[in-house]
Write a protein that holds these residues in place. Structure first.
Motif, PDB file in Angstrom:
ATOM      1  N   MET A 152       0.839  -1.195   0.000  1.00 44.94           N
ATOM      2  CA  MET A 152       0.000   0.000   0.000  1.00 44.94           C
ATOM      3  C   MET A 152       0.877   1.250   0.000  1.00 44.94           C
ATOM      4  O   MET A 152       1.807   1.347   0.790  1.00 44.94           O
ATOM      5  N   ILE A 153       0.585   2.156  -0.886  1.00 45.83           N
ATOM      6  CA  ILE A 153       1.351   3.394  -0.991  1.00 45.83           C
ATOM      7  C   ILE A 153       0.762   4.446  -0.056  1.00 45.83           C
ATOM      8  O   ILE A 153      -0.461   4.670  -0.052  1.00 45.83           O
ATOM      9  N   ILE A 154       1.617   5.088   0.718  1.00 48.09           N
ATOM     10  CA  ILE A 154       1.157   6.211   1.534  1.00 48.09           C
ATOM     11  C   ILE A 154       2.159   7.357   1.423  1.00 48.09           C
ATOM     12  O   ILE A 154       3.293   7.167   0.987  1.00 48.09           O
ATOM     13  N   LYS A 155       1.716   8.543   1.832  1.00 43.52           N
ATOM     14  CA  LYS A 155       2.585   9.708   1.927  1.00 43.52           C
ATOM     15  C   LYS A 155       3.110   9.834   3.354  1.00 43.52           C
ATOM     16  O   LYS A 155       2.536   9.261   4.287  1.00 43.52           O
ATOM     17  N   LEU A 156       4.175  10.613   3.511  1.00 46.38           N
ATOM     18  CA  LEU A 156       4.789  10.733   4.829  1.00 46.38           C
ATOM     19  C   LEU A 156       3.804  11.270   5.868  1.00 46.38           C
ATOM     20  O   LEU A 156       3.755  10.768   7.000  1.00 46.38           O
ATOM     21  N   PHE A 157       2.997  12.259   5.515  1.00 49.93           N
ATOM     22  CA  PHE A 157       2.081  12.855   6.483  1.00 49.93           C
ATOM     23  C   PHE A 157       0.994  11.856   6.923  1.00 49.93           C
ATOM     24  O   PHE A 157       0.385  12.011   7.980  1.00 49.93           O
TER      25      PHE A 157
ATOM     26  N   LYS B  82      -0.912   8.728  10.972  1.00 47.08           N
ATOM     27  CA  LYS B  82      -2.345   8.471  11.144  1.00 47.08           C
ATOM     28  C   LYS B  82      -2.683   6.984  11.132  1.00 47.08           C
ATOM     29  O   LYS B  82      -3.800   6.605  11.499  1.00 47.08           O
ATOM     30  N   ILE B  83      -1.741   6.140  10.694  1.00 50.28           N
ATOM     31  CA  ILE B  83      -2.053   4.712  10.617  1.00 50.28           C
ATOM     32  C   ILE B  83      -1.867   4.052  11.985  1.00 50.28           C
ATOM     33  O   ILE B  83      -1.129   4.555  12.840  1.00 50.28           O
TER      34      ILE B  83
ATOM     35  N   LYS C 181      -1.975  -5.014   0.623  1.00 49.65           N
ATOM     36  CA  LYS C 181      -2.668  -4.142   1.562  1.00 49.65           C
ATOM     37  C   LYS C 181      -2.164  -4.281   2.996  1.00 49.65           C
ATOM     38  O   LYS C 181      -2.524  -3.488   3.871  1.00 49.65           O
ATOM     39  N   LYS C 182      -1.317  -5.307   3.233  1.00 52.66           N
ATOM     40  CA  LYS C 182      -0.778  -5.524   4.571  1.00 52.66           C
ATOM     41  C   LYS C 182       0.598  -4.898   4.758  1.00 52.66           C
ATOM     42  O   LYS C 182       1.212  -5.032   5.810  1.00 52.66           O
ATOM     43  N   THR C 183       1.095  -4.237   3.716  1.00 50.47           N
ATOM     44  CA  THR C 183       2.439  -3.651   3.776  1.00 50.47           C
ATOM     45  C   THR C 183       2.377  -2.165   3.428  1.00 50.47           C
ATOM     46  O   THR C 183       1.470  -1.703   2.731  1.00 50.47           O
TER      47      THR C 183
END
Length: 331
Positions: free
Chosen positions: A1-6, A10-11, A123-125
């Motif tokens: 799963m791709i996320i941004k630093l900000f 929140k996760i 989705k688990k990474t």
């Protein structure tokens, strides 16, 4: 799963055990790992190089599968990651092992990278890119540092620090640490003093190479040589850096031979040995003696002369020499 630093803050950490941090901004990566995973309070932290892990897969599996009633969650950080590790990591993810967090730290990865694709699609990474700092973000770091220390500094001096850090906040933070030690009893610093105190960013890999060699860390020494395209001109810089660190080691042994402990010798050394380098220097003291240090100073001078006479083969001469000196069996 791709996320941004900000989005990272929140996760829910309990929902994810595998993280891929990739990109050129090592300083921001280290800050993020320290803050998000609370490294200062974590006790079960294990660090591996990719090559080291791949050569000892069974031992690694044993370490992550073993549990103790007295152990908290394990945090495993794997550095210098490439696509070579993708199948092995995929196996670990499929096992759904509890009580571990694994961080893969890699340099820039292309979109077609297998390890990047694995972490982006699962989705688990977590997959998180760390891009280079801008001059503005580095200037903010430097300005905040001097503001906190209540030190007035001109924009020209800030610009010089940014220029010498070559766009890397880790380099910048290293230089700010040196300046902090230098300014213990002062409230200003000149351009000339900044020039004298700070390193050009391209010298960091050479310094790390020499430190690994003198710490007799052959695996890390070989990794640094393999991952950097050192030029013929760099050969002399490597031998000069080795000589500087050897002469520092020689002076430390003089103090130790005068009935001082290693810690005492390091603490009174001039110019000061900065806190982040102290453990490295202690390791070097353990691996060398005064006689061996002086012998290596002589050999290094000989190698430098040989490189100057055979410049076309300089990198091979220096690489072989550095590797041989990093070998613990070469006593």
């Amino acid at each position: 799963m791709i996320i941004k630093l900000f989005q990272l803050e929140k996760i829910n950490k309990n929902d994810f055990n595998f993280y891929l941090f990739y990109g050129e901004n090592e300083g921001l990566k280290n800050e993020t790992i320290n803050k998000f995973f609370n490294l200062e309070k974590s006790k079960n932290i294990f660090r591996y190089e990719e090559k080291e892990l791949l050569e000892n897969k069974d031992n690694f599996f044993d370490s992550i599968l073993s549990k103790s009633l007295f152990e908290n969650e394990k945090l495993i950080i794997i550095s210098r990651v490439t696509d070579k590790i993708v199948d092995f990591i995929d196996q670990i993810i499929e096992k759904e092992i509890d009580d571990i967090k694994i961080i893969l730290n890699s340099r820039i990865l292309e979109k077609k990278s297998k390890i990047r694709s694995l972490f982006e699609k699962n989705k688990k990474t977590i997959s998180l890119a760390f891009y280079a700092d801008t001059s503005l973000s580095l200037a903010n770091i430097a300005n905040n540092f001097f503001k906190e220390k209540k030190i007035l500094i001109s924009q020209d001096k800030i610009n010089l620090l940014i220029e010498r850090s070559r766009g890397d906040r880790q380099n910048l933070n290293n230089e700010l640490s040196k300046i902090e030690s230098f300014l213990l009893n002062k409230k200003n610093i000149s351009i000339d003093e900044i020039m004298e105190l700070t390193n050009l960013a391209e010298n960091y890999n050479i310094s790390e190479l020499v430190d690994s060699c003198l710490s007799r860390n052959m695996r890390k020494t070989a990794n640094i040589l393999n991952e950097n395209n050192f030029s013929t001109e760099d050969c002399i810089q490597i031998t000069r850096t080795l000589l500087i660190k050897l002469k520092r080691l020689q002076k430390l042994f003089f103090e130790i031979n005068n009935n001082k402990s290693a810690d005492e010798a390091i603490s009174i050394f001039k110019p000061p040995i900065f806190w982040k380098d102290k453990e490295v220097v202690k390791s070097q003291i353990k691996n060398w003696t005064l006689n061996k240090t002086e012998d290596l100073i002589y050999k290094t001078n000989e190698i430098e002369l040989l490189v100057k006479k055979n410049s076309s083969n300089g990198i091979n001469i220096v690489s072989d020499f550095i590797i041989s000196q990093s070998d613990r069996s070469n006593n």
